[in-house]
Design an enzyme around this catalytic site. Structure first.
Site, short mmCIF file in Angstrom:
data_model
loop_
_atom_site.label_atom_id
_atom_site.label_comp_id
_atom_site.label_asym_id
_atom_site.label_seq_id
_atom_site.Cartn_x
_atom_site.Cartn_y
_atom_site.Cartn_z
N CYS A 71 0.16 4.71 1.40
CA CYS A 71 0.01 3.86 0.20
C CYS A 71 -1.45 3.46 0.00
O CYS A 71 -1.75 2.31 -0.37
CB CYS A 71 0.90 2.62 0.26
SG CYS A 71 2.60 2.99 0.59
N LYS A 89 6.12 -7.38 9.41
CA LYS A 89 5.05 -6.80 10.24
C LYS A 89 4.66 -7.76 11.37
O LYS A 89 3.88 -7.42 12.24
CB LYS A 89 3.83 -6.47 9.38
CG LYS A 89 4.12 -5.37 8.34
CD LYS A 89 2.85 -4.90 7.68
CE LYS A 89 3.08 -4.27 6.34
NZ LYS A 89 3.52 -2.86 6.42
N HIS A 123 -4.55 -1.13 0.13
CA HIS A 123 -3.17 -0.64 -0.01
C HIS A 123 -2.82 -0.71 -1.50
O HIS A 123 -3.33 -1.58 -2.23
CB HIS A 123 -2.27 -1.58 0.80
CG HIS A 123 -0.84 -1.18 0.89
ND1 HIS A 123 0.06 -1.45 -0.11
CD2 HIS A 123 -0.15 -0.56 1.88
CE1 HIS A 123 1.26 -1.02 0.27
NE2 HIS A 123 1.16 -0.47 1.46
N ASP A 170 -5.56 -10.05 1.70
CA ASP A 170 -4.32 -9.36 2.06
C ASP A 170 -4.29 -9.28 3.60
O ASP A 170 -5.00 -8.48 4.20
CB ASP A 170 -4.32 -7.96 1.42
CG ASP A 170 -3.17 -7.09 1.91
OD1 ASP A 170 -2.47 -7.48 2.86
OD2 ASP A 170 -2.99 -6.01 1.32
N GLN A 212 -1.96 -6.62 7.67
CA GLN A 212 -2.23 -5.97 8.96
C GLN A 212 -3.05 -6.84 9.89
O GLN A 212 -3.41 -6.40 10.99
CB GLN A 212 -2.97 -4.64 8.72
CG GLN A 212 -2.21 -3.63 7.88
CD GLN A 212 -0.98 -3.05 8.58
OE1 GLN A 212 -0.81 -3.17 9.79
NE2 GLN A 212 -0.11 -2.42 7.80
N1 7TS Z 1 -1.14 -4.57 2.29
C1 7TS Z 1 -1.37 -3.88 3.42
C2 7TS Z 1 -2.76 -3.89 4.00
C3 7TS Z 1 -0.34 -3.20 4.04
O1 7TS Z 1 -0.57 -2.52 5.15
C4 7TS Z 1 0.95 -3.21 3.44
C5 7TS Z 1 2.09 -2.41 4.00
C6 7TS Z 1 1.15 -3.97 2.29
C7 7TS Z 1 0.08 -4.63 1.73
C8 7TS Z 1 2.49 -4.11 1.66
O2 7TS Z 1 3.32 -4.86 2.49
P1 7TS Z 1 4.85 -5.09 2.12
O3 7TS Z 1 5.41 -5.77 3.32
O4 7TS Z 1 4.88 -5.93 0.89
O5 7TS Z 1 5.44 -3.72 1.89
N2 7TS Z 1 1.68 -1.30 4.75
C9 7TS Z 1 2.47 -0.29 5.19
C10 7TS Z 1 1.96 0.74 5.97
O6 7TS Z 1 0.79 0.82 6.33
N3 7TS Z 1 2.96 1.58 6.28
O7 7TS Z 1 4.08 1.15 5.68
C11 7TS Z 1 3.79 -0.02 5.00
#
Ligand code: 7TS
Length: 413
Positions: free
Chosen positions: A371, A233, A130, A207, A210
């Site tokens: 992303c 999430k 990401h 990370d 997910q």
């Molecule tokens: N890393 C991964 C693997 C992610 O899927 C996401 C967000 C992030 C980092 C960033 O997370 P945040 O909570 O700091 O924004 N992924 C997604 C997605 O797949 N669709 O919307 C956000």
């Protein structure tokens, strides 16, 4: 495709009753929410925890002798212990509350990265990251005249471990890798990745954005040095996340942000920093968010992460089977170890059109580059349509998705 339900691992209708948002019609059709990868829905217990905190205990933490502040502080600290248990970390001091995954990675890049990286050094990430796990390292490398090295993947979306082995050199200062790909669903072999890095003295950040919501995570078993995830999430509130770090590493790292709560004492000449974890929690934290995250952890822990994992895996297998049998649909991400994420493209149809038509059927999926633009480039597509599932989804909803895709084909025929 017929729906034959195997013996249920969990009581989905009971679970669905806990999520008020799921019980509505969208465009005249029952909502089918398949965008948990972007953000999850919230159970009533999380919503109640937020309302109860603001209604009964709202106060600042770690600074008041009065009863409300003490209550808020106790709830805040209790949520940290719940998080420590959830990740099986060795101590509460290894749990830092941050804004989310992005914030946690930026913290490590700013603090650990700036401290340890020099000209010619290297950081290893992978093709499936990401942007949040690319840009902080890219900018750090630019600043330090260091280099970003990328582990390639095969057409199924699996890391090429031999290539990773080759990339590990005496110049490698950190490996930062996703546990589960937000586009492909690939579950990476973190224990192996960590072992290979550690045998060369290289620390690993994982990370877990997910992964943490969908499988049991044991940071001591994984052996990783840092693990980050987002509360939103994990069926919790937005604006809160967790950075786990090994005590010795965190202890040796400089603070990321400076201000209140992260200090022991301040004069105009100098400051003595607070102990862990507070050294990394400058300013008034997202107290309600932390308490809500604690409630979310209670909720998934009561169901059981292994149970959630098994149920979602059943959904994934069914979804893969259904989607791969539709002519003109190509699934992106067919790793043998895979989480319940279904990314696909359709011949001659833009993913945004797929998403728009599915929305008219009440189905919420995400379309776009997710992303992960370098990953899109790897597969030669500008975007995908992505259904990302959770334990509140059902096989019947996958049938609705399949009908929705049939509708897309009809519109474009
Ligand atoms: N890393 C991964 C693997 C992610 O899927 C996401 C967000 C992030 C980092 C960033 O997370 P945040 O909570 O700091 O924004 N992924 C997604 C997605 O797949 N669709 O919307 C956000």
């Amino acid at each position: 495709m017929t729906t034959s339900n195997p013996a249920p691992i969990l009581d989905v209708s009971k679970i669905r009753a806990d999520f008020p948002v799921l019980h509505q019609k969208v465009n005249g059709k029952p909502l089918v929410y398949m965008d948990t990868g972007a953000t999850s829905q919230k159970p009533q217990s999380v919503i109640d925890a937020l309302v109860r905190y603001y209604t009964e205990d709202n106060s600042n933490v770690h600074r008041g002798v009065h009863t409300l502040s003490q209550r808020a502080t106790e709830e805040y600290d209790t949520a940290r212990s719940k998080t420590r248990q959830f990740l099986n970390a060795a101590s509460d001091q290894e749990i830092i509350f941050v804004k989310g995954t992005t914030d946690g990675i930026n913290l490590v890049a700013h603090s650990y990265g700036r401290q340890h990286l020099g000209p010619g050094d290297e950081i290893i990430i992978s093709t499936m990251e990401h942007h949040s796990n690319i840009i902080p390292w890219q900018v750090l490398c630019q600043e330090k005249a260091a280099h970003l090295r990328i582990i390639p993947i095969n057409d199924a979306g699996e890391l090429l471990i031999d290539e990773y082995e080759r990339l590990l050199t005496p110049r490698t200062k950190l490996v930062s890798i996703t546990h589960v790909s937000n586009v492909l669903g690939t579950i990476n072999p973190i224990e192996q990745i960590v072992e290979m890095a550690h045998s060369r003295g290289v620390p690993v950040l994982v990370d877990g954005a997910q992964a943490a919501p969908h499988m049991a995570v044991d940071v001591q078993k994984l052996g990783c040095d840092f693990y980050v995830f987002s509360g939103h999430k994990l069926y919790g509130p937005t604006g809160i996340g967790v950075l786990y770090g090994k005590f010795d590493l965190l202890e040796a790292m400089p603070p990321y942000q400076l201000g209140s709560d992260m200090i022991k004492s301040v004069t105009f000449e100098s400051t003595i920093y607070n102990d862990l974890p507070y050294k990394f929690e400058a300013g008034t934290p997202h107290i309600a968010g932390v308490i809500g995250l604690g409630a979310a952890i209670d909720y998934v822990s009561d169901i059981g992460m292994d149970c959630i994992d098994t149920y979602e895996h059943g959904l994934l297998e069914y979804g893969m089977e259904c989607l791969s049998s539709i002519g003109g649909v190509q699934i992106i991400g067919t790793a043998s170890e895979k989480s319940a994420i279904l990314s696909f493209v359709m011949d001659g149809i833009h993913p945004h059109d797929i998403g728009t038509i599915l929305d008219t059927e009440g189905i919420a999926i995400r379309t776009g580059h997710h992303c992960a633009q370098p990953l899109m480039d790897r597969f030669g597509v500008p975007a995908t349509a992505r259904a990302s599932l959770a334990f509140y989804n059902t096989r019947e909803e996958i049938d609705v998705l399949v009908k929705g895709i049939d509708r897309v084909l009809e519109v474009f025929s």
